[in-house]
Design an enzyme around this catalytic site. Structure first.
Site, mmCIF file in Angstrom:
data_model
loop_
_atom_site.group_PDB
_atom_site.id
_atom_site.type_symbol
_atom_site.label_atom_id
_atom_site.label_comp_id
_atom_site.label_asym_id
_atom_site.label_seq_id
_atom_site.Cartn_x
_atom_site.Cartn_y
_atom_site.Cartn_z
ATOM 1 C CB THR A 124 -3.533 -24.372 -9.091
ATOM 2 O OG1 THR A 124 -2.788 -23.702 -8.074
ATOM 3 C CG2 THR A 124 -4.517 -23.364 -9.669
ATOM 4 C CG ASP A 125 -1.997 -24.728 -3.792
ATOM 5 O OD1 ASP A 125 -1.737 -24.027 -4.804
ATOM 6 O OD2 ASP A 125 -1.169 -24.913 -2.875
ATOM 7 C CD GLU A 126 -0.994 -19.985 -7.273
ATOM 8 O OE1 GLU A 126 -1.363 -18.849 -7.607
ATOM 9 O OE2 GLU A 126 0.131 -20.429 -7.537
ATOM 10 C CE1 TYR A 148 -2.245 -20.584 -13.347
ATOM 11 C CE2 TYR A 148 -1.875 -20.265 -10.991
ATOM 12 C CZ TYR A 148 -1.936 -21.096 -12.095
ATOM 13 O OH TYR A 148 -1.688 -22.447 -11.957
ATOM 14 C CE LYS A 152 -5.162 -24.199 -13.662
ATOM 15 N NZ LYS A 152 -4.960 -25.133 -14.801
#
Ligand code: NAD
Length: 340
Positions: A124-126, A148, A152
């Site tokens: 994810t870009d997060e 989260y 990831k």
């Protein structure tokens, strides 16, 4: 190709499995633990197809993963299984580390031992953390700020280490905020659409000026498939929709599509550590031959319409486990914001 997709009963996974089976002509084994966001209804239409098989199980279950890979002579693995909601990662961080790090570790190690030819980790870009200006490139340092995104990032880096250490052919996609049909209604867009349909308040965090780059689920799945088949081993590919919007703008747009008043919006206490902005540079994946195709206004309108015309799908969810979660997350926040 014989592909093991994990998390294929969830939002992105179910669209991905359908794409691989129906459009791609691949054979797919879908391994999903059917946690709260995993929904057999999302893949019901695929039941009975000779090239599709559903297996109820956990990616961290080593004997099961080992058996599936060998029994089905799996050639490629796409890991879309994860605990995915930032708010839940604040309530229960441990489950995120268990699936997103440990589970990914089990899956990739068994895939390597079974001689799988390609492994794609859906990231994810997060993982880049909050990006105040500009956009993240694949070489930027990871700076995740929630349990989260940190979990990831753990899975993402673990996967990449398998290329460096073992020359196991791993590719990683870092996708941006994804929207579309079948998304569990805890996430921003389906929560707001379904609340608005019921004339319930829309709990908007902080000042609502957080910025996200919205990506249609069909574009995200096309990118995952493209990188899986064409990506260079050991490489990471950012995937963004090119639709950067403030949350409040998206909320207003959804209300307008539904013909509902703006005063349904309630500004509530912000999420702790809420990232202000994500933005990814997608030059690398574009060079590989993928680009987004769904204009945001078209995709958002179609998504709102899907929730409007598929009430039975989300009403079942919202009357179950979801209620306790919603009360815990937003009950006090909405009271503090001037009533529910
Ligand atoms: N939704 C987004 O905006 C977005 C953006 C970028 C990346 N991603 C990533 O895409 C992937 C899919 O996200 P989503 O939005 O579809 O999530 P989702 O929550 O809708 O689906 C996750 C699925 O994984 C399954 N699952 C969870 N733990 C499991 C385990 N231990 N073993 C097997 N299955 C398990 C769940 O049952 C569910 O079906 C995740 O890796 C997520 O991090 C999501």
């Amino acid at each position: 190709m014989k592909i093991l997709v994990t998390g294929g009963a969830g939002f992105i996974g179910s669209h991905l499995v359908r794409r691989l089976v129906v459009q791609g002509g691949h054979e797919v084994v879908n391994l999903d633990a059917l946690k709260y966001s995993g929904n057999p209804a999302n893949v019901k239409d695929l039941e009975g197809k000779a090239s599709y098989r559903f297996v109820h199980g956990d990616i961290a279950d080593q004997p099961l993963v080992e058996r599936l890979l060998r029994e089905h002579r799996i050639e490629g693995v796409i890991n879309a299984a994860a605990e995915t909601h930032v708010d839940r990662s604040i309530l229960d961080p441990g489950s995120f580390a268990r699936t997103d790090v440990v589970g990914t570790g089990v899956l990739i190690e068994e895939s390597r031992r079974a001689g799988v030819l390609r492994f794609l980790q859906v990231s994810t870009d997060e993982v880049y953390g909050s990006v105040e200006t500009g956009s993240s490139t694949e070489d930027d340092q990871l700076a995740p700020r929630s349990p989260y995104s940190a979990s990831k990032a753990g899975g993402d880096l673990l996967a990449l280490s398998y290329w460096t250490t073992f020359r196991f052919p791993v590719v990683v996609t870092r996708g941006s905020n994804t929207y579309g049909p079948n998304q569990y209604p805890e996430k921003f867009i389906p929560l707001f659409v379904t609340n608005a349909i019921d004339d319930q308040p829309l709990p908007l965090y902080g000042d609502g000026r957080q910025r996200r780059d919205w990506l249609a689920v069909e574009d995200h799945c096309a990118a995952i498939e493209h990188v899986f088949l064409q990506g260079e081993p050991g490489h990471v590919y950012n995937v963004g929709g090119g639709n950067e919007r403030e949350n409040i703008t998206v909320a207003e747009q959804m209300l307008a599509y539904l013909n509902k008043p703006r005063n349904l919006i309630r500004f509530v206490h912000d999420r702790p550590g809420h990232d202000r902005r994500y933005a990814v540079d997608c030059g690398k994946v574009r060079q590989l031959g993928w680009k987004p195709t769904v204009p945001f206004d078209v995709g958002l309108r179609a998504t709102v319409e899907w929730y409007r015309t598929n009430e039975s799908w989300w009403r079942k969810i919202k009357s179950g486990e979801f209620r306790a979660y919603y009360e815990e997350m937003y009950g006090k926040r909405l009271l503090d914001a001037g009533g529910k």
